[in-house]
Every structure is written in C-alpha cells, then in structure tokens.
Design an enzyme around this catalytic site. Structure first.
Site, PDB file in Angstrom:
ATOM      1  N   ARG A 139       0.808  -1.226   0.000  1.00  0.00           N
ATOM      2  CA  ARG A 139       0.000   0.000   0.000  1.00  0.00           C
ATOM      3  C   ARG A 139       0.845   1.282   0.000  1.00  0.00           C
ATOM      4  O   ARG A 139       0.410   2.313   0.533  1.00  0.00           O
ATOM      5  CB  ARG A 139      -0.933   0.052   1.220  1.00  0.00           C
ATOM      6  CG  ARG A 139      -2.062  -0.931   1.187  1.00  0.00           C
ATOM      7  CD  ARG A 139      -3.039  -0.656   0.045  1.00  0.00           C
ATOM      8  NE  ARG A 139      -4.267  -1.405   0.237  1.00  0.00           N
ATOM      9  CZ  ARG A 139      -4.448  -2.666  -0.116  1.00  0.00           C
ATOM     10  NH1 ARG A 139      -3.471  -3.343  -0.702  1.00  0.00           N
ATOM     11  NH2 ARG A 139      -5.603  -3.255   0.102  1.00  0.00           N
ATOM     12  N   SER A 155     -10.949  -0.132   3.300  1.00  0.00           N
ATOM     13  CA  SER A 155     -10.199  -0.394   4.536  1.00  0.00           C
ATOM     14  C   SER A 155      -9.730   0.939   5.117  1.00  0.00           C
ATOM     15  O   SER A 155      -9.077   1.711   4.414  1.00  0.00           O
ATOM     16  CB  SER A 155      -8.967  -1.243   4.251  1.00  0.00           C
ATOM     17  OG  SER A 155      -9.332  -2.481   3.715  1.00  0.00           O
ATOM     18  N   GLU A 172      -5.002   3.821   6.484  1.00  0.00           N
ATOM     19  CA  GLU A 172      -4.709   3.699   5.061  1.00  0.00           C
ATOM     20  C   GLU A 172      -5.254   4.938   4.350  1.00  0.00           C
ATOM     21  O   GLU A 172      -4.735   5.389   3.340  1.00  0.00           O
ATOM     22  CB  GLU A 172      -5.384   2.437   4.488  1.00  0.00           C
ATOM     23  CG  GLU A 172      -5.038   2.257   3.027  1.00  0.00           C
ATOM     24  CD  GLU A 172      -5.831   1.201   2.295  1.00  0.00           C
ATOM     25  OE1 GLU A 172      -6.930   0.825   2.713  1.00  0.00           O
ATOM     26  OE2 GLU A 172      -5.333   0.762   1.263  1.00  0.00           O
TER      27      GLU A 172
HETATM   28  N1  EPU Z   1     -11.749 -10.550   9.932  1.00  0.00           N
HETATM   29  C1  EPU Z   1     -12.283 -10.431  11.200  1.00  0.00           C
HETATM   30  N2  EPU Z   1     -13.327  -9.582  11.411  1.00  0.00           N
HETATM   31  C2  EPU Z   1     -13.869  -8.851  10.404  1.00  0.00           C
HETATM   32  C3  EPU Z   1     -13.354  -8.984   9.088  1.00  0.00           C
HETATM   33  C4  EPU Z   1     -12.273  -9.838   8.887  1.00  0.00           C
HETATM   34  O1  EPU Z   1     -11.814 -11.056  12.142  1.00  0.00           O
HETATM   35  O2  EPU Z   1     -14.806  -8.058  10.676  1.00  0.00           O
HETATM   36  C5  EPU Z   1     -10.564 -11.398   9.747  1.00  0.00           C
HETATM   37  C6  EPU Z   1     -10.872 -12.741   9.184  1.00  0.00           C
HETATM   38  O3  EPU Z   1     -10.040 -13.673   9.831  1.00  0.00           O
HETATM   39  C7  EPU Z   1     -10.466 -12.596   7.717  1.00  0.00           C
HETATM   40  C8  EPU Z   1      -9.281 -11.675   7.818  1.00  0.00           C
HETATM   41  O4  EPU Z   1      -9.658 -10.769   8.857  1.00  0.00           O
HETATM   42  O5  EPU Z   1     -10.162 -13.808   7.157  1.00  0.00           O
HETATM   43  C9  EPU Z   1      -8.934 -10.931   6.565  1.00  0.00           C
HETATM   44  O6  EPU Z   1     -10.086 -10.266   6.055  1.00  0.00           O
HETATM   45  P1  EPU Z   1     -10.174  -9.856   4.506  1.00  0.00           P
HETATM   46  O7  EPU Z   1      -9.948 -11.026   3.641  1.00  0.00           O
HETATM   47  O8  EPU Z   1     -11.410  -9.056   4.305  1.00  0.00           O
HETATM   48  O9  EPU Z   1      -8.888  -8.962   4.272  1.00  0.00           O
HETATM   49  P2  EPU Z   1      -8.377  -7.668   4.990  1.00  0.00           P
HETATM   50  O10 EPU Z   1      -6.966  -7.896   5.412  1.00  0.00           O
HETATM   51  O11 EPU Z   1      -9.301  -7.217   6.046  1.00  0.00           O
HETATM   52  C10 EPU Z   1      -7.340  -6.719   2.774  1.00  0.00           C
HETATM   53  C11 EPU Z   1      -7.298  -5.410   2.052  1.00  0.00           C
HETATM   54  C12 EPU Z   1      -8.593  -5.174   1.277  1.00  0.00           C
HETATM   55  C13 EPU Z   1      -8.763  -6.323   0.287  1.00  0.00           C
HETATM   56  C14 EPU Z   1      -8.789  -7.644   1.057  1.00  0.00           C
HETATM   57  C15 EPU Z   1      -8.831  -8.839   0.146  1.00  0.00           C
HETATM   58  C16 EPU Z   1      -5.852  -3.970   3.375  1.00  0.00           C
HETATM   59  C17 EPU Z   1      -5.764  -2.770   4.260  1.00  0.00           C
HETATM   60  N3  EPU Z   1      -7.084  -4.320   2.989  1.00  0.00           N
HETATM   61  O12 EPU Z   1      -8.379  -6.620   3.748  1.00  0.00           O
HETATM   62  O13 EPU Z   1      -8.450  -3.960   0.555  1.00  0.00           O
HETATM   63  O14 EPU Z   1      -9.954  -6.178  -0.458  1.00  0.00           O
HETATM   64  O15 EPU Z   1      -7.578  -7.764   1.847  1.00  0.00           O
HETATM   65  O16 EPU Z   1      -7.603  -9.021  -0.447  1.00  0.00           O
HETATM   66  O17 EPU Z   1      -4.826  -4.551   3.029  1.00  0.00           O
HETATM   67  C18 EPU Z   1      -8.830  -1.605   0.732  1.00  0.00           C
HETATM   68  O18 EPU Z   1      -7.606  -1.461   0.725  1.00  0.00           O
HETATM   69  O19 EPU Z   1      -9.590  -0.615   0.820  1.00  0.00           O
HETATM   70  C19 EPU Z   1      -9.396  -2.943   0.707  1.00  0.00           C
HETATM   71  C20 EPU Z   1     -10.696  -3.167   0.818  1.00  0.00           C
END
Ligand code: EPU
Length: 336
Positions: free
Chosen positions: A165, A236, A332
């Site tokens: 990022r 995010s 972010e």
């Molecule tokens: N989780 C929770 N609670 C929640 C949501 C998620 O515990 O309310 C845990 C779960 O274990 C889940 C893990 O967090 O498996 C990861 O969640 P997710 O796959 O949604 O990924 P993220 O790390 O939260 C990142 C990116 C997103 C991108 C997704 C998918 C960042 C800051 N965010 O989110 O990007 O869509 O991975 O690859 O790296 C963005 O940057 O705006 C964005 C949406």
C-alpha cells in the site's frame, strides 16, 4: 477543456460522501492543460490537492484551495512480444473500467483487482491490492509531471519503490509529481492466482477464466464491503499492521487464534480487521460514523456523519487495539 468550479460541495467526488466544500474544483482533459494549470496563478497562489476517485480520502474540514481532477481516460494497447501486451491507461480512467477492458481483451493480471473503487492514477500511487495481487505486479512504468518544473518524467517500476500500500509517491516524493498515465504489462496467457481466502472454493467446478475469476472477486467483495454509491466509506480504513517476529511470538502465545501472514524482511503482517473485531470494535459508533457490520476494517458514513465523527471513531478503534494488543494501527485513508 479546463473546467473551473468555485465553492462547490465535494460530496459526489469522494466516497465518504460528506458535505465538504472546496474553494475551487478544477478538471482538465489533456497533459497540456494540466501544465497550463500548474503554471497559472490559480495554482501558484493557492494550495492544491490532486484527487482520483476520492476513494481513499477523509476530508476533515472544508478545503480552502484547489481540488484538481483528471478527466483523461483513454486506453491503448501496444505489442509486448509473444507472451505480453502493454496497455497504457490515462490517470482519470475508472480503475474497474480498466480491469473490465483487460478481461474483455483476454489479458491476464488484474482480474483479482476487480471492483476496487478509484482511478488508474491513484492506483499506481497507492499500490492497490486484493486477493493476493498488488498492482505493482503488473506496472511497467508510471508517467508523471513534475509540479515544480512541469517536466515529464517516466518512473520505471523499480523507481516507484513499491511496498504494501505504498510507493515513492506517498513517501519521499509526496506531492511532487502528478501521475498522468500508467503502462501495464499483461499476460496473453493468464496465470491465475486463487490461493487467497476462498476464491477457489467459491469457483467450485466452474471453468477458470478471466471472467469467472472477475465475477467471483466481485461477489466476495460485495458480500464484505459496502457499495460506496449506497453507503459512504473509504474501504479499509487502516492498513494491516506489520510487526517484528518477537512481538508476534508474544502475541501468538497469548492469542493462539490470531491470523498472521509473512511480510517484508521476515516480519509478520497481522489482520487489522481481526484485531479490531477482537478488541471489541464490532458495533462501535460515534455520531453518524460506524464500524461496518460485515467488515470491521471499514468505517462507514452510516447516518450523515461529520468528519469529526469519523476521526473520533478511528481514534477510539486505535485506542482499543493498542490497549489490548500493544499494536499501533496506521490509517490507510489519507486525512486532508
Ligand atoms: N476478519 C475479522 N473480522 C472482520 C473482518 C475480517 O476477524 O470483521 C478477519 C478474518 O479472519 C479474515 C481476515 O480478517 O479472514 C482478513 O479479512 P479480509 O480477507 O477481508 O482482508 P483484509 O486484510 O481485512 C485486505 C485489504 C482489502 C482487500 C482484502 C482482500 C488492506 C488494508 N485491505 O483486507 O483492501 O480487499 O484484503 O484481499 O490490506 C482496501 O484497501 O480498501 C481494501 C478493501
């Protein structure tokens, strides 16, 4: 044509959709117009901010300067030899229109990045990422204008110093260059990346194609993330924090279920969403701002939130996570 508007609401131009006033909102259609603007007293005498789709911004108050936006949105392809095709897209092209263009043309590399709000220019500054792919993986070079000298400069991928990022445009060269176009390198024979989360499971027995992967990503995203046209947000709100091995070992011994992923330089990337969720973030709200019920990493403008509501809620979340896990969350989203 250069289009100058005065004293307008930025509500349609940023995805949090708060009623922020800008002194000027200026759009342009060509690089020559951008240079003309940069040389003009309007930009010399006022502070200015270049935006893309406004999908990663939090305006904390009215903007007493010039908000600039590119309306350049052409796209063209160039031969890249046996295996590759180059595609050059201009900064103001809507990112997902670019992804759709590549998928329709049978070109692989950006299908996992489907449905991300924003525009081409900002994608290269922010190094957007999702489902195991980052845009740096497909960027060949980035075309820019130096805001001080008005010279054009092309940055190779390596010169952009990409990391999670981030890029040189968010660090040492912040504010120095405006991106005008991005040259991507895409594959004629796609190499699918389906290891992240449950992409492969959801695909099931369906044939794997650029279209099917794009559709699955769109489905997964729409299940978890709010549609910015309906509920204001900036995706995010925080980046996933990266901690050293020792810190991680201490956390893991206390919280064995904590998700973690390998990161740069032998460090460990934690899940900000999980930390927020498990520190009691779920359901938290301040004024009209709320933690999104399907994904704790997203702050939504649920009910005519003021910027102060979002700022206060973000601070509350940071405090909860820090007190429980001794981990600092970094936004972010860019605070303006
Ligand atoms: N989780 C929770 N609670 C929640 C949501 C998620 O515990 O309310 C845990 C779960 O274990 C889940 C893990 O967090 O498996 C990861 O969640 P997710 O796959 O949604 O990924 P993220 O790390 O939260 C990142 C990116 C997103 C991108 C997704 C998918 C960042 C800051 N965010 O989110 O990007 O869509 O991975 O690859 O790296 C963005 O940057 O705006 C964005 C949406």
């Amino acid at each position: 044509m250069i289009d100058i508007k005065e004293n307008i609401s930025l509500k349609p131009y940023h995805t949090f959709h708060m009623d922020i006033q800008a002194r000027y909102f200026v759009e342009y259609d060509t690089v020559a117009e951008l240079k003309e603007l940069l040389a003009s007293s309007l930009l010399k005498d006022n502070k200015f901010l270049h935006i893309g789709g406004g999908s990663n911004l939090l305006f904390t108050k009215d903007y007493d300067g010039v908000v600039l936006h590119s309306r350049m949105n052409s796209v063209r392809r160039m031969d890249g030899g046996n295996d590759f095709v180059y595609v050059v897209a201009e900064s103001g092209m809507v990112w997902d229109d670019f992804v759709a263009y590549c998928v329709d043309a049978g070109l692989g590399g950006v299908e996992n990045l489907s449905n991300i709000p924003g525009e081409v220019g900002a994608s290269a500054i922010q190094n957007i990422g999702a489902y195991g792919v980052e845009v740096k993986d497909v960027i060949d070079s980035v075309f820019c204008i130096d805001v001080e000298t008005l010279q054009e400069r092309v940055f190779s991928n390596a010169e952009c110093s990409y990391s999670y990022r981030s890029s040189i445009f968010k660090q040492e060269l912040r504010g120095r260059y405006i991106v005008t176009a991005v040259k991507y390198v895409l594959r004629k024979k796609p190499e699918f990346r389906l290891e992240y989360g449950n992409l492969r499971t959801i695909l099931g027995d369906a044939p794997i194609s650029l279209e099917s992967v794009r559709n699955v990503v769109i489905t997964v995203r729409s299940r978890k993330l709010p549609d910015p046209d309906i509920v204001g947000s900036a995706g995010s709100f925080f980046v996933n924090p990266i901690v050293g091995r020792e810190h991680y070992s201490r956390l893991l011994s206390e919280y064995p279920g904590m998700p973690a992923y390998p990161a740069e330089e032998g460090k460990v990337k934690l899940s900000a969403a999980w930390l927020i969720d498990n520190a009691g973030g779920h359901g938290k709200r301040v004024g009209g701002a709320a933690v999104y019920h399907k994904q704790c990493l997203v702050i939504v403008n649920e009910n005519d939130a003021f910027p102060e509501d979002v700022v206060a809620l973000a601070e509350l979340i940071r405090k909860c996570v820090f007190e429980k896990y001794n981990v600092e969350l970094t936004p972010e989203v860019n605070f303006i």
